[in-house]
Motif scaffolding. Structure first.
Motif, PDB file in Angstrom:
ATOM      1  N   ALA A 105     -39.866 134.515 129.924  1.00 43.13           N
ATOM      2  CA  ALA A 105     -40.431 135.067 128.686  1.00 43.13           C
ATOM      3  C   ALA A 105     -39.668 134.549 127.472  1.00 43.13           C
ATOM      4  O   ALA A 105     -40.240 134.342 126.419  1.00 43.13           O
ATOM      5  N   HIS A 106     -38.393 134.346 127.629  1.00 44.04           N
ATOM      6  CA  HIS A 106     -37.651 133.867 126.471  1.00 44.04           C
ATOM      7  C   HIS A 106     -36.843 132.618 126.789  1.00 44.04           C
ATOM      8  O   HIS A 106     -35.632 132.624 126.778  1.00 44.04           O
ATOM      9  N   ILE A 107     -37.541 131.559 127.091  1.00 40.55           N
ATOM     10  CA  ILE A 107     -36.836 130.285 127.233  1.00 40.55           C
ATOM     11  C   ILE A 107     -36.291 129.934 125.869  1.00 40.55           C
ATOM     12  O   ILE A 107     -37.047 129.785 124.915  1.00 40.55           O
ATOM     13  N   PRO A 108     -34.998 129.816 125.770  1.00 45.55           N
ATOM     14  CA  PRO A 108     -34.465 129.509 124.440  1.00 45.55           C
ATOM     15  C   PRO A 108     -34.874 128.094 124.026  1.00 45.55           C
ATOM     16  O   PRO A 108     -34.700 127.151 124.784  1.00 45.55           O
ATOM     17  N   GLN A 109     -35.460 128.006 122.874  1.00 50.22           N
ATOM     18  CA  GLN A 109     -35.806 126.679 122.371  1.00 50.22           C
ATOM     19  C   GLN A 109     -34.504 125.964 122.031  1.00 50.22           C
ATOM     20  O   GLN A 109     -33.550 126.589 121.586  1.00 50.22           O
ATOM     21  N   PRO A 110     -34.467 124.690 122.274  1.00 52.44           N
ATOM     22  CA  PRO A 110     -33.237 123.981 121.902  1.00 52.44           C
ATOM     23  C   PRO A 110     -33.047 124.008 120.383  1.00 52.44           C
ATOM     24  O   PRO A 110     -33.629 123.206 119.659  1.00 52.44           O
ATOM     25  N   ASN A 111     -32.245 124.986 119.939  1.00 53.54           N
ATOM     26  CA  ASN A 111     -32.023 125.009 118.487  1.00 53.54           C
ATOM     27  C   ASN A 111     -30.831 124.111 118.196  1.00 53.54           C
ATOM     28  O   ASN A 111     -29.689 124.542 118.092  1.00 53.54           O
ATOM     29  N   GLN A 113     -29.694 122.219 115.759  1.00 54.18           N
ATOM     30  CA  GLN A 113     -28.818 122.220 114.580  1.00 54.18           C
ATOM     31  C   GLN A 113     -27.531 122.973 114.870  1.00 54.18           C
ATOM     32  O   GLN A 113     -26.443 122.492 114.604  1.00 54.18           O
ATOM     33  N   GLU A 114     -27.731 124.174 115.483  1.00 47.54           N
ATOM     34  CA  GLU A 114     -26.540 124.995 115.652  1.00 47.54           C
ATOM     35  C   GLU A 114     -25.632 124.511 116.780  1.00 47.54           C
ATOM     36  O   GLU A 114     -24.441 124.442 116.613  1.00 47.54           O
ATOM     37  N   ASP A 115     -26.248 124.098 117.934  1.00 49.78           N
ATOM     38  CA  ASP A 115     -25.337 123.812 119.034  1.00 49.78           C
ATOM     39  C   ASP A 115     -25.029 122.326 119.199  1.00 49.78           C
ATOM     40  O   ASP A 115     -24.294 121.941 120.071  1.00 49.78           O
ATOM     41  N   PHE A 116     -25.603 121.522 118.376  1.00 47.94           N
ATOM     42  CA  PHE A 116     -25.335 120.096 118.549  1.00 47.94           C
ATOM     43  C   PHE A 116     -24.360 119.558 117.509  1.00 47.94           C
ATOM     44  O   PHE A 116     -23.366 118.901 117.819  1.00 47.94           O
ATOM     45  N   GLN A 117     -24.627 119.892 116.259  1.00 48.11           N
ATOM     46  CA  GLN A 117     -23.881 119.223 115.203  1.00 48.11           C
ATOM     47  C   GLN A 117     -22.424 119.659 115.096  1.00 48.11           C
ATOM     48  O   GLN A 117     -21.578 118.899 114.667  1.00 48.11           O
ATOM     49  N   GLU A 118     -22.183 120.898 115.492  1.00 48.33           N
ATOM     50  CA  GLU A 118     -20.843 121.413 115.260  1.00 48.33           C
ATOM     51  C   GLU A 118     -19.761 120.618 115.955  1.00 48.33           C
ATOM     52  O   GLU A 118     -18.659 120.483 115.462  1.00 48.33           O
ATOM     53  N   ILE A 119     -20.096 120.125 117.163  1.00 42.49           N
ATOM     54  CA  ILE A 119     -19.051 119.412 117.876  1.00 42.49           C
ATOM     55  C   ILE A 119     -19.370 117.937 117.952  1.00 42.49           C
ATOM     56  O   ILE A 119     -20.508 117.533 117.953  1.00 42.49           O
TER      57      ILE A 119
ATOM     58  N   LYS B   4     -31.959 117.404 119.703  1.00 40.98           N
ATOM     59  CA  LYS B   4     -31.007 116.385 119.248  1.00 40.98           C
ATOM     60  C   LYS B   4     -30.101 115.881 120.358  1.00 40.98           C
ATOM     61  O   LYS B   4     -29.661 114.731 120.340  1.00 40.98           O
ATOM     62  N   LEU B   5     -29.866 116.765 121.338  1.00 42.73           N
ATOM     63  CA  LEU B   5     -29.032 116.327 122.456  1.00 42.73           C
ATOM     64  C   LEU B   5     -29.733 115.198 123.226  1.00 42.73           C
ATOM     65  O   LEU B   5     -29.118 114.213 123.614  1.00 42.73           O
ATOM     66  N   LYS B   6     -31.063 115.382 123.371  1.00 40.16           N
ATOM     67  CA  LYS B   6     -31.853 114.366 124.078  1.00 40.16           C
ATOM     68  C   LYS B   6     -31.829 113.042 123.294  1.00 40.16           C
ATOM     69  O   LYS B   6     -31.634 111.967 123.873  1.00 40.16           O
ATOM     70  N   THR B   7     -32.016 113.142 122.009  1.00 36.83           N
ATOM     71  CA  THR B   7     -32.005 111.941 121.177  1.00 36.83           C
ATOM     72  C   THR B   7     -30.653 111.237 121.273  1.00 36.83           C
ATOM     73  O   THR B   7     -30.567 110.022 121.446  1.00 36.83           O
ATOM     74  N   TRP B   8     -29.620 112.054 121.200  1.00 35.85           N
ATOM     75  CA  TRP B   8     -28.259 111.505 121.286  1.00 35.85           C
ATOM     76  C   TRP B   8     -28.044 110.818 122.635  1.00 35.85           C
ATOM     77  O   TRP B   8     -27.499 109.712 122.723  1.00 35.85           O
ATOM     78  N   ALA B   9     -28.522 111.478 123.706  1.00 37.88           N
ATOM     79  CA  ALA B   9     -28.350 110.927 125.046  1.00 37.88           C
ATOM     80  C   ALA B   9     -29.076 109.591 125.183  1.00 37.88           C
ATOM     81  O   ALA B   9     -28.561 108.649 125.785  1.00 37.88           O
TER      82      ALA B   9
END
Lengths: 195, 174
Positions: A105-111, A113-119, B4-9
């Motif tokens: 019911a709640h597959i988290p959409q790949p958000n 911005q928050e979990d990619f750019q920070e690191i 973006k992870l996919k794009t990066w990969a």
């Protein structure tokens, strides 16, 4: 130039069907490294990767007669390699994927911005961290990110539903980020100590 | 939403391929292919397989030969073993054949078909008797029945022929 290469390639494959060992060696040389890397990503040990690669190439040459020239040979071969790896993992009971239908019911959409750019993602670090993921999550993540399969294809390869594949990917992604962060912190701490 | 992870990969896809397939692997593959070809293409060249196949072939043909011979000789041996049967056959067969020809000439088609059906039944009885005779050798009763069978056929034909000829005569007289 490209058509010449393609034709040579086709010629080699046709010779391979006739069990021409030299043609088979040429084809092997063209694809061995790429396929070996697929195996290394899917399987943990070097020996397993070598064994499976051997089986996959023998398998591919044996049933090359069934290859239709309408699809790229590389994808066809890769599919054999991937299937071999999956079967190996399944046999060793390493690969268990739970169909998490309840959580769909709640597959988290790949958000992102928050979990990619920070690191700052580094390829070597990612590879190391991927090894720490649970097997099912790792396989799905790898197939999706690096082997270039979409969720429908992954579902087909693993014998799961497309939504399970998506859920697994989301979970794996989150977990990976967590592991990468931890690793980064560890590195920082180590650096700090040295300084 | 873009992953973006996919794009990066995908951008770093090539960097993931850090390993080289070991040199010795091709030799292992070639050796396995050699073994496979040998077992697949030449299994019938194996001496044991060939000997086994020959034995099977000989056994099968011998069985067929024996069965065929037995069938061929059964009728002849039967008559040789029972002279009276041979005599009866020599006597009845030509008469029956002649009567048949006569009926074919003057009888109509429907009648002929009925007659052939009856004769076929009698022939079937005869074959059953012949088989019985083979199983229980020297049975006088069976031989008597077989001769009676011939007689029945002849009687049947004569009766019908008489009727036909009677009819023909009536037609002529009228």
């Amino acid at each position: 130039m490209e058509t010449i290469t393609a034709e040579l390639h086709r010629y080699l494959l046709e010779r391979c069907i006739e069990n021409d060992r030299r043609a088979q060696f040429q084809i092997y040389k063209l694809y061995a490294d790429a396929m070996y890397n697929v195996c290394r990503r899917m399987l943990k040990t070097e020996e397993d990767a070598q064994d499976i690669l051997q089986e996959a190439f023998v398998d591919a040459f044996t049933k090359l007669k069934t290859f239709r020239f309408d699809a790229p040979f590389g994808s066809w071969l890769k599919r054999i390699v991937v299937n071999r790896c999956i079967n190996f993992l399944k046999k060793r009971k390493l690969l268990v994927i739970h169909a998490e239908e309840g959580k769909l019911a709640h597959i988290p959409q790949p958000n992102s911005q928050e979990d990619f750019q920070e690191i700052d993602w580094e390829i070597d670090l990612v590879r190391k961290c991927m090894e720490k993921l649970p097997e099912g999550a790792r396989v799905v993540l790898n197939l999706y990110l690096f082997e270039g399969y979409d969720h429908a294809e992954i579902a087909d390869i693993l014998g799961i539903t497309e939504s399970t594949s998506k859920a697994q990917y989301s979970k794996a992604r989150k977990k990976l980020r967590q592991i990468v962060e931890e690793e980064k912190q560890k590195q920082q701490a180590a650096l700090w100590k040295i300084n | 939403m873009e992953d973006k992870l996919k794009t990066w990969a995908q951008q770093h896809r090539k960097e993931m391929d850090v390993f080289q397939a070991p040199e010795f692997l091709w030799e292992r593959i070639a050796a396995q292919l050699d073994r496979q070809e040998k077992t697949r293409q030449y299994w019938w060249k194996n001496a044991y397989v060939r000997i086994a196949a020959s034995i099977v072939l000989i056994l099968v043909s011998a069985t067929f030969l024996v069965l065929y011979q037995r069938q061929l000789t059964s009728e002849n041996t039967l008559q040789a073993a029972y002279p009276e049967l041979k005599q009866a056959e020599a006597y009845f067969k030509p008469i029956i054949a002649a009567k048949m020809r006569r009926i074919e000439q003057i009888g109509d088609k429907d009648l002929l078909n009925l007659l052939l059906e009856d004769l076929a039944l009698l022939e079937k009885d005869y074959q059953t008797l012949a088989k019985d005779l083979q199983d229980h050798a020297d049975n006088r009763q069976i031989i008597q029945a077989m001769i009676a069978n011939y007689r029945s056929r002849l009687q049947l034909l004569e009766r019908i022929l008489n009727q036909l000829e009677q009819k023909q005569q009536d037609n002529v007289e009228l």
